[in-house]
Design a protein around this motif. Structure first.
Motif, mmCIF file in Angstrom:
data_model
loop_
_atom_site.group_PDB
_atom_site.id
_atom_site.type_symbol
_atom_site.label_atom_id
_atom_site.label_comp_id
_atom_site.label_asym_id
_atom_site.label_seq_id
_atom_site.Cartn_x
_atom_site.Cartn_y
_atom_site.Cartn_z
ATOM 1 N N VAL A 96 -9.905 29.511 23.877
ATOM 2 C CA VAL A 96 -10.939 29.566 22.847
ATOM 3 C C VAL A 96 -12.234 29.905 23.572
ATOM 4 C CG1 VAL A 96 -9.831 27.951 21.246
ATOM 5 C CG2 VAL A 96 -11.399 27.081 22.962
ATOM 6 N N ALA A 97 -13.098 30.658 22.908
ATOM 7 C CA ALA A 97 -14.362 31.064 23.529
ATOM 8 C C ALA A 97 -15.464 30.101 23.141
ATOM 9 C CB ALA A 97 -14.722 32.484 23.106
ATOM 10 N N LEU A 98 -16.317 29.798 24.079
ATOM 11 C CA LEU A 98 -17.479 28.967 23.839
ATOM 12 C C LEU A 98 -18.683 29.717 24.400
ATOM 13 C CD1 LEU A 98 -18.234 26.149 22.726
ATOM 14 C CD2 LEU A 98 -18.145 25.334 25.074
ATOM 15 N N ILE A 99 -19.650 29.997 23.544
ATOM 16 C CA ILE A 99 -20.839 30.741 23.971
ATOM 17 C C ILE A 99 -21.793 29.787 24.680
ATOM 18 C CG2 ILE A 99 -22.755 32.208 23.243
ATOM 19 C CD1 ILE A 99 -21.101 32.837 20.707
ATOM 20 N N VAL A 100 -22.204 30.185 25.874
ATOM 21 C CA VAL A 100 -23.087 29.367 26.706
ATOM 22 C C VAL A 100 -24.250 30.226 27.196
ATOM 23 C CG1 VAL A 100 -21.226 27.814 27.422
ATOM 24 C CG2 VAL A 100 -21.727 29.831 28.800
ATOM 25 N N PRO A 101 -25.371 29.610 27.568
ATOM 26 C CA PRO A 101 -26.498 30.400 28.058
ATOM 27 C C PRO A 101 -26.377 30.802 29.527
ATOM 28 C CG PRO A 101 -27.148 28.115 27.835
ATOM 29 C CD PRO A 101 -25.748 28.221 27.315
ATOM 30 N N ASP A 102 -25.546 30.070 30.301
ATOM 31 C CA ASP A 102 -25.470 30.316 31.740
ATOM 32 C C ASP A 102 -24.084 29.908 32.244
ATOM 33 O OD1 ASP A 102 -27.095 30.715 34.419
ATOM 34 O OD2 ASP A 102 -25.914 28.870 34.655
ATOM 35 N N TYR A 103 -23.427 30.804 32.952
ATOM 36 C CA TYR A 103 -22.083 30.504 33.462
ATOM 37 C C TYR A 103 -22.069 29.293 34.386
ATOM 38 C CZ TYR A 103 -20.562 35.208 31.957
ATOM 39 O OH TYR A 103 -20.248 36.324 31.240
ATOM 40 N N GLN A 115 -25.845 36.122 19.424
ATOM 41 C CA GLN A 115 -25.063 35.155 20.189
ATOM 42 C C GLN A 115 -25.939 34.028 20.721
ATOM 43 O OE1 GLN A 115 -22.437 36.944 23.094
ATOM 44 N NE2 GLN A 115 -21.792 38.524 21.637
ATOM 45 N N GLU A 116 -27.155 34.339 21.129
ATOM 46 C CA GLU A 116 -28.063 33.295 21.605
ATOM 47 C C GLU A 116 -28.341 32.270 20.512
ATOM 48 O OE1 GLU A 116 -31.430 35.458 23.124
ATOM 49 O OE2 GLU A 116 -30.281 36.228 24.828
ATOM 50 N N ARG A 117 -28.433 32.710 19.256
ATOM 51 C CA ARG A 117 -28.648 31.777 18.146
ATOM 52 C C ARG A 117 -27.455 30.858 17.923
ATOM 53 N NH1 ARG A 117 -31.107 36.326 15.826
ATOM 54 N NH2 ARG A 117 -29.217 36.822 14.675
ATOM 55 N N ALA A 118 -26.266 31.308 18.298
ATOM 56 C CA ALA A 118 -25.048 30.509 18.097
ATOM 57 C C ALA A 118 -24.846 29.443 19.174
ATOM 58 C CB ALA A 118 -23.832 31.425 18.042
ATOM 59 N N VAL A 119 -25.540 29.569 20.298
ATOM 60 C CA VAL A 119 -25.376 28.603 21.384
ATOM 61 C C VAL A 119 -25.721 27.209 20.867
ATOM 62 C CG1 VAL A 119 -26.253 27.842 23.629
ATOM 63 C CG2 VAL A 119 -25.773 30.266 23.238
ATOM 64 N N GLY A 120 -24.781 26.290 21.019
ATOM 65 C CA GLY A 120 -24.994 24.913 20.596
ATOM 66 C C GLY A 120 -24.737 24.656 19.131
ATOM 67 N N ASP A 121 -24.467 25.695 18.358
ATOM 68 C CA ASP A 121 -24.226 25.522 16.917
ATOM 69 C C ASP A 121 -23.037 26.370 16.464
ATOM 70 O OD1 ASP A 121 -24.751 24.349 14.452
ATOM 71 O OD2 ASP A 121 -26.028 26.010 13.826
ATOM 72 N N GLN A 122 -22.056 26.512 17.348
ATOM 73 C CA GLN A 122 -20.906 27.352 17.017
ATOM 74 C C GLN A 122 -20.095 26.826 15.847
ATOM 75 O OE1 GLN A 122 -20.059 29.027 21.432
ATOM 76 N NE2 GLN A 122 -18.394 29.038 20.020
ATOM 77 N N PHE A 123 -20.225 25.548 15.548
ATOM 78 C CA PHE A 123 -19.421 24.938 14.489
ATOM 79 C C PHE A 123 -20.293 24.391 13.374
ATOM 80 C CE2 PHE A 123 -17.415 24.518 18.654
ATOM 81 C CZ PHE A 123 -16.351 25.376 18.467
ATOM 82 N N ALA A 124 -21.503 24.940 13.254
ATOM 83 C CA ALA A 124 -22.431 24.596 12.171
ATOM 84 C C ALA A 124 -22.654 23.091 12.050
ATOM 85 C CB ALA A 124 -21.929 25.178 10.845
ATOM 86 N N GLY A 125 -22.776 22.410 13.202
ATOM 87 C CA GLY A 125 -23.070 20.984 13.202
ATOM 88 C C GLY A 125 -21.858 20.081 13.065
ATOM 89 N N ARG A 126 -20.677 20.657 12.880
ATOM 90 C CA ARG A 126 -19.445 19.861 12.774
ATOM 91 C C ARG A 126 -18.811 19.703 14.151
ATOM 92 N NH1 ARG A 126 -16.607 19.680 7.458
ATOM 93 N NH2 ARG A 126 -15.094 18.710 8.833
#
Length: 137
Positions: A6-13, A66-77
């Motif tokens: 599964v992919a998880l968007i992060v700001p820094d590897y 993608q930067e906007r999705a960092v930390g909110d990939q699951f809409a707070g769930r």
């Protein structure tokens, strides 16, 4: 047909690798140079739980969307679920490492559970291996 990644968007590897390996105890399965679809350099970084289950592809955010999705990939769930042995010891270890828990451990039919935030704020369930009698399989 196992779910491989599964992919998880992060700001820094590197920060993400540190969190998953040093804090959560995952193994760094792969860290290889790669290219984006349009030929720019990136890395293919995969971490896996210690049992070798489904891996997480750490995908560095590419562009504003993608930067906007960092930390909110699951809409707070809660969007990711990590089942561990020795639940109480794992909670204590994670708290000592500075992981933020948004709920204290509680018992549910499917086992003990506590919600924590990953390094960018995505919600995870930490679950015990043991399930309550009559709980879901």
């Amino acid at each position: 047909m196992p779910l491989e990644l599964v992919a998880l968007i992060v700001p820094d590897y590197d920060e993400a690798i540190d969190f998953f390996v040093d804090v959560l105890g995952f193994a760094l399965a792969e860290d290889s140079p790669s290219l984006t679809n349009d030929g720019r350099p990136k890395r293919w970084v995969v971490v896996r739980p210690e049992d070798g289950g489904t891996g997480i592809l750490l995908a560095c955010a590419d562009g504003e969307n993608q930067e906007r999705a960092v930390g909110d990939q699951f809409a707070g769930r809660v969007g990711l679920f990590l089942r561990v042995a020795d639940f109480d010891a794992r909670v204590a270890r994670m708290k000592a490492a500075g992981v933020e828990f948004v709920s204290e451990p509680r018992t549910e039919p499917y086992g003990r559970v506590a919600v924590f935030l990953d390094l960018v704020g995505n919600r995870w369930d930490l679950l015990s291996l043991e399930r309550e009698p009559g709980g879901a399989v």
